[in-house]
Scaffold this active site. Structure first.
Site, PDB file in Angstrom:
ATOM      1  CB  SER A  29      -0.897   0.006   1.240  1.00 29.38           C
ATOM      2  OG  SER A  29      -0.109   0.260   2.385  1.00 29.38           O
ATOM      3  CE  LYS A  30      -1.346   7.236   0.138  1.00 36.76           C
ATOM      4  NZ  LYS A  30      -2.295   8.325   0.118  1.00 36.76           N
ATOM      5  CD  GLN A  31      -1.287   4.002   3.880  1.00 33.50           C
ATOM      6  OE1 GLN A  31      -1.546   3.032   3.193  1.00 33.50           O
ATOM      7  NE2 GLN A  31      -1.834   5.191   3.668  1.00 33.50           N
TER       8      GLN A  31
END
Ligand code: GLU
Length: 304
Positions: free
Chosen positions: A248-250
């Site tokens: 994910s972006k995180q």
């Protein structure tokens, strides 16, 4: 060939990355392999999490990969009247009710029952505001919830067949609890928006990432409460990040490289278990070969 409508439903919380491209590609391939239609729906109900411009960026990235929807995309933020109408119907049928509990109220009620709250586990709502338990008792409503118990107060088990994961079942009453349909901050919950829109768009086949498989039984319960058809489901493998979590972006996912869409498609196909070396010099010819490979693997031959 039976009617088939599939969709890709990204939340515009960031650009398309290697993980979300897998779901996009799989849903596109499945639609093409069935001779069906493929739609794109921008799931922007959770406005605080949306990133300005990410919707258009995702559509550009998809187009660069040759994944172009058969109808103009739909934005959920423009469909709020439909979610309200669905909630009104559920309330009128006695299947949804207002809830005044804060997170703290819920944690306290759970603690009083001896349930230890797990940080990443489900917080199963103990039903404090159900009408038969006294309802709001003069407090203002915060959220709206779907009842997950059966008509006689029994547990509801939902059994469903995933085309990849096989037979699945869940006790929605005990494992999920009364689902939030409209949040305390006034935003529409993903669960309601996705069910209303899949039904409104006539979606026959949901192909999406395996992280959403656990949401399927509560969505089926909601489909039954609204009297709409349950689509077929296929949940795709996830791309994992170095930290062992879903990419994910995180945890560092990079946007799909617009300069080399073919490499991004090949990587996504590998995750889907398609042959590594499919022929194709550009996205369009590669997608044609990938559709054949997908068809051979996931579409049962029609008896003649
Ligand atoms: N909007 C959801 C997400 O991006 C996907 C919803 C779905 O495919 O049902 O995670």
């Amino acid at each position: 060939m039976a009617r088939y409508i599939g969709r890709f439903a990204p939340s515009p919380t960031g650009w398309l990355h290697a993980g979300s491209l897998v779901a996009a590609l799989a849903s596109w391939l499945d639609a093409r392999a069935h001779g069906g239609r493929w739609l794109v729906r921008i799931e922007d109900v959770d406005r605080p999490r949306c990133v300005a411009g990410a919707d258009e960026a995702i559509l550009r990235q998809l187009a660069r990969c040759g994944l172009v929807p058969d109808e103009p995309p739909v934005w959920q933020s423009r469909r709020e009247g439909h979610y309200q109408a669905a909630l009104d119907r559920l309330v009128a049928a006695g299947l949804a009710y207002p809830c005044a509990c804060s997170r703290r109220d819920i944690d306290e009620a759970l603690a009083a029952r001896g349930w230890v709250h797990q940080r990443h586990g489900e917080r199963v709502y103990p039903g404090t505001c159900r009408p038969e338990r006294g309802g709001l008792r003069g407090r203002p409503p915060r959220a709206w919830r779907l009842r997950t118990d059966g008509p006689g107060g029994d547990d509801v088990w939902i059994a469903w067949l995933d085309r990849r994961l096989g037979p699945q079942r869940q006790n929605v009453t005990q494992e999920v609890g009364d689902v939030v349909l409209r949040r305390a901050d006034g935003l529409w919950a993903y669960q309601l928006a996705v069910v209303v829109d899949d039904a409104a768009q006539g979606v026959t086949d949901v192909v999406r990432g395996e992280d959403l498989a656990d949401n399927t039984p509560r969505q089926i319960l909601l489909q039954r409460a609204l009297g709409v058809t349950t689509p077929r489901y296929l949940h795709t493998p996830l791309v994992m990040a170095a930290d062992g979590q879903k990419l994910s972006k995180q945890n560092g996912a990079q946007p799909v490289d617009l300069d080399d869409p073919l490499a991004a498609l090949r990587a996504a196909a590998t995750v889907l278990g398609l042959p590594r070396e499919l022929p194709g010099a550009n996205p369009a010819s590669w997608l044609a070969a990938a559709t054949q490979a997908w068809s051979a693997r996931w579409v049962p031959p029609v008896a003649s």
